[in-house]
Scaffold this motif. Structure first.
Motif, short mmCIF file in Angstrom:
data_model
loop_
_atom_site.label_atom_id
_atom_site.label_comp_id
_atom_site.label_asym_id
_atom_site.label_seq_id
_atom_site.Cartn_x
_atom_site.Cartn_y
_atom_site.Cartn_z
N LEU A 22 43.95 38.88 28.78
CA LEU A 22 45.03 37.86 29.11
C LEU A 22 44.42 36.63 28.91
N LYS A 23 45.29 35.64 28.63
CA LYS A 23 45.14 34.34 28.87
C LYS A 23 44.97 33.96 30.55
N SER A 24 43.90 33.30 30.83
CA SER A 24 43.51 33.07 32.16
C SER A 24 44.52 32.51 32.92
N GLN A 25 45.54 31.53 32.23
CA GLN A 25 46.50 30.96 33.23
C GLN A 25 47.60 32.04 33.44
N ASP A 26 47.57 33.22 32.80
CA ASP A 26 48.68 34.05 33.27
C ASP A 26 48.24 34.77 34.29
N ALA A 54 33.34 30.29 47.70
CA ALA A 54 33.77 30.73 46.40
C ALA A 54 34.42 29.64 45.80
N PRO A 55 34.42 29.53 44.58
CA PRO A 55 35.00 28.39 43.89
C PRO A 55 36.75 28.65 43.75
N ASN A 56 37.20 27.56 43.53
CA ASN A 56 38.76 27.86 43.37
C ASN A 56 38.81 28.31 42.00
N PHE A 57 39.96 29.14 42.00
CA PHE A 57 40.24 30.01 40.70
C PHE A 57 40.59 28.76 39.61
N LYS A 58 41.46 27.69 40.13
CA LYS A 58 42.04 26.74 39.15
C LYS A 58 40.83 26.03 38.42
N ASP A 59 39.36 25.91 39.14
CA ASP A 59 38.43 25.35 38.43
C ASP A 59 37.77 26.31 37.49
N VAL A 60 37.82 27.68 37.85
CA VAL A 60 37.38 28.61 36.89
C VAL A 60 37.99 28.69 35.41
N GLU A 63 37.70 26.11 32.66
CA GLU A 63 36.48 26.06 31.86
C GLU A 63 36.64 27.27 31.08
N MET A 64 37.26 28.32 31.39
CA MET A 64 37.43 29.74 30.90
C MET A 64 38.73 30.29 30.72
N GLN A 65 39.31 29.97 29.48
CA GLN A 65 40.79 30.32 29.06
C GLN A 65 41.21 31.55 28.65
N GLU A 66 40.14 32.39 28.62
CA GLU A 66 40.24 33.97 28.10
C GLU A 66 39.75 34.73 29.24
N SER A 67 40.52 35.98 29.32
CA SER A 67 40.15 36.85 30.30
C SER A 67 40.14 38.25 29.97
N VAL A 159 45.81 39.43 43.37
CA VAL A 159 45.17 40.69 42.68
C VAL A 159 46.49 41.63 42.71
N GLU A 160 47.17 41.62 43.85
CA GLU A 160 48.13 42.53 44.08
C GLU A 160 49.29 42.45 43.14
N LYS A 161 49.91 41.09 43.03
CA LYS A 161 50.74 40.48 42.05
C LYS A 161 50.49 40.51 40.67
N THR A 162 49.10 40.53 40.26
CA THR A 162 48.67 40.55 39.03
C THR A 162 48.66 42.01 38.50
N LEU A 163 48.37 42.87 39.39
CA LEU A 163 48.30 44.21 38.91
C LEU A 163 49.81 44.67 38.68
N GLU A 164 50.83 44.28 39.51
CA GLU A 164 52.15 44.59 39.22
C GLU A 164 52.76 44.02 38.19
N ASP A 165 52.33 42.82 37.87
CA ASP A 165 53.05 42.12 36.83
C ASP A 165 52.54 42.80 35.32
N HIS A 166 51.01 42.62 35.40
CA HIS A 166 50.47 43.21 34.29
C HIS A 166 50.24 44.64 33.79
N PHE A 167 50.19 45.44 34.93
CA PHE A 167 49.89 46.86 34.68
C PHE A 167 51.01 47.56 35.25
N SER A 168 51.75 47.38 35.78
CA SER A 168 52.96 48.02 36.86
C SER A 168 52.21 48.90 37.52
N ILE A 169 51.41 48.42 38.44
CA ILE A 169 50.51 49.01 39.64
C ILE A 169 51.04 48.25 40.65
#
Length: 234
Positions: A22-26, A54-60, A63-67, A159-169
C-alpha cells in the motif's frame, strides 16, 4: 496463504497469512484517538515501544511512502483442548495472541533485516529484549535499540479500520463473557520504506522468509506440508 506454526513443544497450528502493498498515506490513522486507547494499559508511558515514546505515524510516512501490511489469523477451533476447557477468558486470548505475536514479530525482523532503510512497526508491546525493559526500570535509554519496535497502534494507526478497508477483515475482541464465541484472532504488522522496487523483492522472497523462521517445521510447498494441511482441513 497457509503457514504451519510449530511451537517449541512440537505442536503445529495452521495460520492464514495475507499481505498487501500500500501507499503509506492510504493506511488509516488517528494518533490522538488511537493512542488514547492505550492509556488503560500498564505499558503506557512505561514501555519503550509504547506511547508516548512511540513516534507519530504521520512522521513515519513523511519519510517512508511505501509499505506492506501483513496479517496473521488463527481460528479458535484450533485451540488446544486444554485451552478450550478453561473458563478463564485470558487463557483463551493469550493462547492465540502468543502464537500470532511471535510469528509476526519474527517475520517482521526477518524482512527488515534483509534490506536497508526499512521501518518495522510491530504488534503489541516491544519484545526486543529478553530482560525487563530499561524504560520500565526508570532508565531513559533502550538497552537493545536494534531490536526495539513500536506497534502500529502505538504510532496511531487504526488497525481495525485498515484491515476492514484493505482486507475485508473484521476483528473480534475477547472479553470475560464471549471467549467461547470468538471465531478467530487476527494481528497485523507493517513495514515502511521509500523504494517501491522493494515491493517486488519482498513479494518474491516472502515464502522463503517464512520457511526460514524457527517456527517452521513444515516448509511451505513441501509434500509433508500439504499432507499436514489436509489433516487440519478434515
Amino acid at each position: 496463504m497457509n503457514y504451519l506454526y510449530t511451537t517449541g513443544q512440537g505442536k503445529s497450528y495452521p495460520i492464514e497469512i495475507g499481505y498487501k502493498f500500500l501507499k503509506s498515506q492510504d493506511i488509516i490513522f488517528d494518533y490522538k484517538r488511537i493512542t488514547s486507547l492505550c492509556r488503560s494499559c500498564g505499558n503506557f508511558n512505561k514501555g519503550g515501544g509504547c506511547p508516548p515514546l512511540a513516534p507519530n505515524f504521520k512522521d513515519v510516512i513523511n519519510e517512508m511512502q511505501e509499505s506492506i501490511i501483513i496479517y496473521a489469523k488463527l481460528e479458535s477451533k484450533f485451540k488446544s483442548q486444554k485451552v478450550k476447557d478453561n473458563n478463564n477468558y485470558y487463557i483463551h486470548y493469550r493462547f492465540q495472541d502468543v502464537i500470532l505475536s511471535n510469528l509476526l514479530t519474527n517475520l517482521g525482523y526477518k524482512i527488515r533485516d534483509s534490506h536497508e532503510n526499512i521501518v518495522f512497526l510491530n504488534n503489541g508491546f516491544c519484545m526486543g529484549c529478553n530482560s525487563r525493559c530499561n524504560f520500565k526500570q526508570g532508565k531513559d535509554y533502550c538497552a537493545n535499540p536494534e531490536r526495539r519496535t513500536y506497534s502500529l497502534e502505538s504510532t496511531g494507526v487504526d488497525v481495525e479500520k485498515t484491515l476492514e478497508d484493505h482486507f475485508s477483515i473484521t476483528l473480534e475482541w475477547y472479553n470475560r463473557e464471549n471467549y467461547d464465541d470468538i471465531k478467530y484472532m487476527v494481528k497485523a504488522i507493517g513495514l515502511f520504506y521509500n523504494d517501491n522496487v522493494l515491493n517486488e523483492v519482498i513479494d518474491n522472497d516472502f515464502i522463503s522468509h517464512l520457511n526460514s523462521l524457527k517456527s517452521t517445521k513444515y516448509q511451505i510447498g513441501s509434500r509433508i506440508y500439504e499432507e499436514k494441511l489436509k489433516e487440519f482441513r478434515k
